[in-house]
Scaffold this active site. Sequence first.
Site, PDB file in Angstrom:
ATOM      1  N   ARG A  40     -11.755  -2.786 -93.863  1.00 25.20           N
ATOM      2  CA  ARG A  40     -11.105  -1.969 -94.675  1.00 25.20           C
ATOM      3  C   ARG A  40     -11.725  -1.713 -95.750  1.00 25.20           C
ATOM      4  O   ARG A  40     -11.180  -0.413 -96.452  1.00 25.20           O
ATOM      5  CB  ARG A  40      -9.688  -2.252 -94.715  1.00 25.20           C
ATOM      6  CG  ARG A  40      -8.630  -2.402 -93.341  1.00 25.20           C
ATOM      7  CD  ARG A  40      -7.422  -3.118 -93.545  1.00 25.20           C
ATOM      8  NE  ARG A  40      -6.507  -2.282 -94.407  1.00 25.20           N
ATOM      9  CZ  ARG A  40      -5.692  -1.388 -93.555  1.00 25.20           C
ATOM     10  NH1 ARG A  40      -5.647  -1.577 -92.367  1.00 25.20           N
ATOM     11  NH2 ARG A  40      -4.825  -0.593 -94.372  1.00 25.20           N
ATOM     12  N   LYS A  42     -23.463  10.801 -94.131  1.00 26.81           N
ATOM     13  CA  LYS A  42     -23.767   9.373 -93.386  1.00 26.81           C
ATOM     14  C   LYS A  42     -24.807   8.823 -94.321  1.00 26.81           C
ATOM     15  O   LYS A  42     -24.635   7.574 -94.629  1.00 26.81           O
ATOM     16  CB  LYS A  42     -24.367   9.354 -92.095  1.00 26.81           C
ATOM     17  CG  LYS A  42     -23.859   8.579 -90.953  1.00 26.81           C
ATOM     18  CD  LYS A  42     -22.503   8.577 -90.405  1.00 26.81           C
ATOM     19  CE  LYS A  42     -21.331   8.430 -91.509  1.00 26.81           C
ATOM     20  NZ  LYS A  42     -20.060   8.737 -91.026  1.00 26.81           N
ATOM     21  N   TRP A  76      -8.111  -3.485-102.950  1.00 31.18           N
ATOM     22  CA  TRP A  76      -8.960  -2.265-103.446  1.00 31.18           C
ATOM     23  C   TRP A  76      -8.367  -1.858-104.627  1.00 31.18           C
ATOM     24  O   TRP A  76      -7.408  -1.063-104.710  1.00 31.18           O
ATOM     25  CB  TRP A  76      -8.948  -1.352-102.169  1.00 31.18           C
ATOM     26  CG  TRP A  76     -10.189  -0.292-102.282  1.00 31.18           C
ATOM     27  CD1 TRP A  76     -11.446  -0.440-101.810  1.00 31.18           C
ATOM     28  CD2 TRP A  76     -10.018   0.882-103.085  1.00 31.18           C
ATOM     29  NE1 TRP A  76     -12.065   0.674-102.313  1.00 31.18           N
ATOM     30  CE2 TRP A  76     -11.258   1.506-102.772  1.00 31.18           C
ATOM     31  CE3 TRP A  76      -8.863   1.681-103.635  1.00 31.18           C
ATOM     32  CZ2 TRP A  76     -11.361   2.780-103.411  1.00 31.18           C
ATOM     33  CZ3 TRP A  76      -9.112   2.955-103.895  1.00 31.18           C
ATOM     34  CH2 TRP A  76     -10.375   3.538-103.770  1.00 31.18           C
ATOM     35  N   GLU A 103     -22.594  16.319 -91.812  1.00 32.92           N
ATOM     36  CA  GLU A 103     -22.122  14.869 -91.500  1.00 32.92           C
ATOM     37  C   GLU A 103     -23.420  14.161 -91.774  1.00 32.92           C
ATOM     38  O   GLU A 103     -23.195  12.585 -92.182  1.00 32.92           O
ATOM     39  CB  GLU A 103     -21.722  14.875 -89.933  1.00 32.92           C
ATOM     40  CG  GLU A 103     -21.538  13.504 -89.270  1.00 32.92           C
ATOM     41  CD  GLU A 103     -20.682  12.388 -89.953  1.00 32.92           C
ATOM     42  OE1 GLU A 103     -19.956  12.808 -91.164  1.00 32.92           O
ATOM     43  OE2 GLU A 103     -20.735  11.258 -89.700  1.00 32.92           O
ATOM     44  N   CYS A 125      -6.476  -1.772 -98.997  1.00 32.65           N
ATOM     45  CA  CYS A 125      -5.812  -3.086 -99.217  1.00 32.65           C
ATOM     46  C   CYS A 125      -5.425  -3.351 -97.942  1.00 32.65           C
ATOM     47  O   CYS A 125      -4.989  -2.758 -96.885  1.00 32.65           O
ATOM     48  CB  CYS A 125      -4.729  -3.157-100.124  1.00 32.65           C
ATOM     49  SG  CYS A 125      -5.080  -2.577-101.680  1.00 32.65           S
ATOM     50  N   GLU A 155     -23.460   7.826 -97.820  1.00 33.13           N
ATOM     51  CA  GLU A 155     -22.465   6.702 -97.656  1.00 33.13           C
ATOM     52  C   GLU A 155     -23.141   5.219 -97.586  1.00 33.13           C
ATOM     53  O   GLU A 155     -22.690   4.370 -98.263  1.00 33.13           O
ATOM     54  CB  GLU A 155     -21.518   6.949 -96.322  1.00 33.13           C
ATOM     55  CG  GLU A 155     -20.506   7.569 -96.480  1.00 33.13           C
ATOM     56  CD  GLU A 155     -19.459   7.644 -95.399  1.00 33.13           C
ATOM     57  OE1 GLU A 155     -20.067   7.768 -94.116  1.00 33.13           O
ATOM     58  OE2 GLU A 155     -18.358   7.281 -95.451  1.00 33.13           O
ATOM     59  N   HIS A 208     -30.285  31.093-101.127  1.00 39.54           N
ATOM     60  CA  HIS A 208     -29.256  31.511-102.137  1.00 39.54           C
ATOM     61  C   HIS A 208     -29.288  30.596-103.436  1.00 39.54           C
ATOM     62  O   HIS A 208     -27.880  30.639-104.312  1.00 39.54           O
ATOM     63  CB  HIS A 208     -27.887  31.751-101.688  1.00 39.54           C
ATOM     64  CG  HIS A 208     -27.845  32.838-100.456  1.00 39.54           C
ATOM     65  ND1 HIS A 208     -28.390  34.379-100.939  1.00 39.54           N
ATOM     66  CD2 HIS A 208     -27.737  32.966 -99.143  1.00 39.54           C
ATOM     67  CE1 HIS A 208     -28.231  34.751 -99.734  1.00 39.54           C
ATOM     68  NE2 HIS A 208     -28.022  34.172 -98.777  1.00 39.54           N
ATOM     69  N   LYS A 258     -12.249   1.724 -95.235  1.00 39.71           N
ATOM     70  CA  LYS A 258     -12.459   2.364 -94.233  1.00 39.71           C
ATOM     71  C   LYS A 258     -11.280   3.233 -93.639  1.00 39.71           C
ATOM     72  O   LYS A 258     -11.420   4.131 -93.302  1.00 39.71           O
ATOM     73  CB  LYS A 258     -12.379   1.170 -92.963  1.00 39.71           C
ATOM     74  CG  LYS A 258     -12.209   1.701 -91.624  1.00 39.71           C
ATOM     75  CD  LYS A 258     -13.491   2.300 -91.188  1.00 39.71           C
ATOM     76  CE  LYS A 258     -13.542   3.049 -89.961  1.00 39.71           C
ATOM     77  NZ  LYS A 258     -14.637   3.623 -89.622  1.00 39.71           N
ATOM     78  N   ASN A 312       0.532  -3.143-100.475  1.00 41.13           N
ATOM     79  CA  ASN A 312      -0.222  -2.174-100.223  1.00 41.13           C
ATOM     80  C   ASN A 312       0.529  -0.685-100.617  1.00 41.13           C
ATOM     81  O   ASN A 312       1.449  -0.680-100.254  1.00 41.13           O
ATOM     82  CB  ASN A 312      -0.807  -2.075 -98.904  1.00 41.13           C
ATOM     83  CG  ASN A 312      -1.634  -2.812 -98.236  1.00 41.13           C
ATOM     84  OD1 ASN A 312      -2.263  -3.881 -99.174  1.00 41.13           O
ATOM     85  ND2 ASN A 312      -2.141  -2.873 -97.140  1.00 41.13           N
ATOM     86  N   GLY A 313      -0.347   0.142-101.303  1.00 38.34           N
ATOM     87  CA  GLY A 313       0.296   1.425-101.671  1.00 38.34           C
ATOM     88  C   GLY A 313       0.182   1.568-103.294  1.00 38.34           C
ATOM     89  O   GLY A 313      -0.277   0.587-103.988  1.00 38.34           O
TER      90      GLY A 313
END
Length: 607
Positions: A27, A484, A73, A480, A2, A487, A503, A602, A99-100
């Site tokens: 964000r 990437k 969000w 990574e 948010c 995402e 394995h 973000k 926010n929160g």
Amino acid sequence: MCGIVGYCGEKDAAGILVEGLKRLEYRGYDSSGISVGYNDKLSIIKKKGKISNLQAAVPSDMPGTFGIGHTRWATHGEVNDLNAHPHSDNSGKITIVHNGIIENYISIRKKLKDEGVKFITETDSEVIAQLVSKFYEGDLEKAVKEALKHLKGTYGIVAIHADEPNRLIGARNGSPLVLGIGEGEMFLASDVTAMISYTKQVVYMEDGDVVVVDKDGFRTTDIRDNERDKEISTVGWDVGEMEKEGYPTFMEKEIFEQPQAVLRGMKGRLDPDQGTAKLGGLNMTNRELRMVNRVIILAAGTSSYSAMTCAYLLEKIARIPASAELSSEIRYKNPIVDPGTLYFVVSQSGETADSLYAMRELQRKGATVLGICNVVGSTIPRESDGGVYIHSGPEIAVASTKAFTSQLTAMYLFSLIMARMRDMSISKGKAFVDALSMVPENINKVLEQNEYIKTIADKYADCHSFFFLGRGLTYPIALEGALKLKEISYIHAEGYTAGELKHGPIALINEVTPSVFLVPDDSLREKIISNMKEVKARKGPIIAVAVEGDTDVADIADEVIYVPKAHELMYPFSMVVALQVFAYHTAVALDRNVDQPRNLAKSVTVE
Ligand code: AGP
């Protein structure tokens, strides 16, 4: 997650609020809204979906010189117009953005309902507006403070009242809030990006702060009215850095900024004569650093892979036991804090809840925790015991790229310092400094292959699953690379150490599941080549990232992306950039929203 923006001044608030919200888009959000005060009334406009929906609903001549805005969000309640912020009390005179998470909202809601309050949303945040209303007796500041005494959880809040024009009341506990000081106008926002086109003079709020803002000034206290002194800081970057500057997306721009960002991260920090480095903000003497007998690096997501790379490096060159831990795990492990252990927390945003709470838990148990962060003034650097800014500039794309290589840079410097205090000779130190200085140029050479990497990405964009495989220092780079790709392209991708393939995961290898192998010319090269052969024997397509001149790899792989020959410890930089470019073009080929991938934020400010 948010985003908040608040404005009071002399200009029309609506346009400024919407512009601020657009700057906060990066964000991650699913709905947005504004509330603007005019003639003893507050108007609220809220829309599900993109800010363009909100913009279309806001009249261009909407009057009012103060107001609040929010990008939501969703956490509590579905994504719709009603659940979007700002939220109002029953009188319609008070609106708030939050926010929160309010953890005790169910009991507050029940109590207020019993007192006759009508709730119209499914959110936890609405209780704040209704509580403030309950305590309002002509003074919004007082009412907000009273309401805060009843809240449990985290918040960054801004509230306004129709009868108190040009006044914002902000409060912070666990979610960021920054005050912006303009000429005859003031801002409150969840981060400086929302107001950077108006002012660079800011005050970072701390947990427990309540700030009363009008167009000419501000006053900060705690909820019991004790004054709290604040320092004004100047933001060190420009609005231009928040623009795409000719690139189609922020992600591509940020990928291409890496040579400069890495260079900036090293500037003034290398000591070529002594073959070492200097990091000013560690707040530790050489003696204290020498006494460290273990390093643990905490982080989440992409930052956890830079942390892991550096844990490998520290063990290798400084001979200190080092490991990376996921912030979301360590906090609940009841970690054993040993006095000889030095902790780092790595975070681009400096606000990631998992990392912040893990840091606090460790500090509570007596640990020294240093921060490696990008966003100046964010919570982790302010609460850590010292640390290093990576100086990669604002990173807007949700998928982190330049912050990753800049984090590596900072931690490579730290590893070098530790190595030179212990096991490493001056000549090896000098060679390391020379090698690190070559990194920007080596990254450039990978970026020059942008078009070529795009042809490979286009060719494989229809595949449904990928493996990314590395060993040693390039194992975290494989992780990574997989992150990437998933995402931004939404293709399933798994990162493994190549040694683990046999394995279990090898069962999934077939003609349509490509494996991306990272093949540096180090002591593990032969082993990785054997792993490649195992995949080829099962008809798996191979894309290799190898070192210039390695023709053996070309004989086995279907595609090869070559990185320039370098010191063997420097391949994480050039190889990760090749994987970023590959993921980027794959996502573009699939027509994905590269900068704002679905479901992602973000800065993840909730647990
Ligand atoms: C990066 O591409 C991701 N969006 C995500 O994994 C991110 O790295 C993670 O949430 C940690 O963020 P931080 O570095 O700001 O703490």
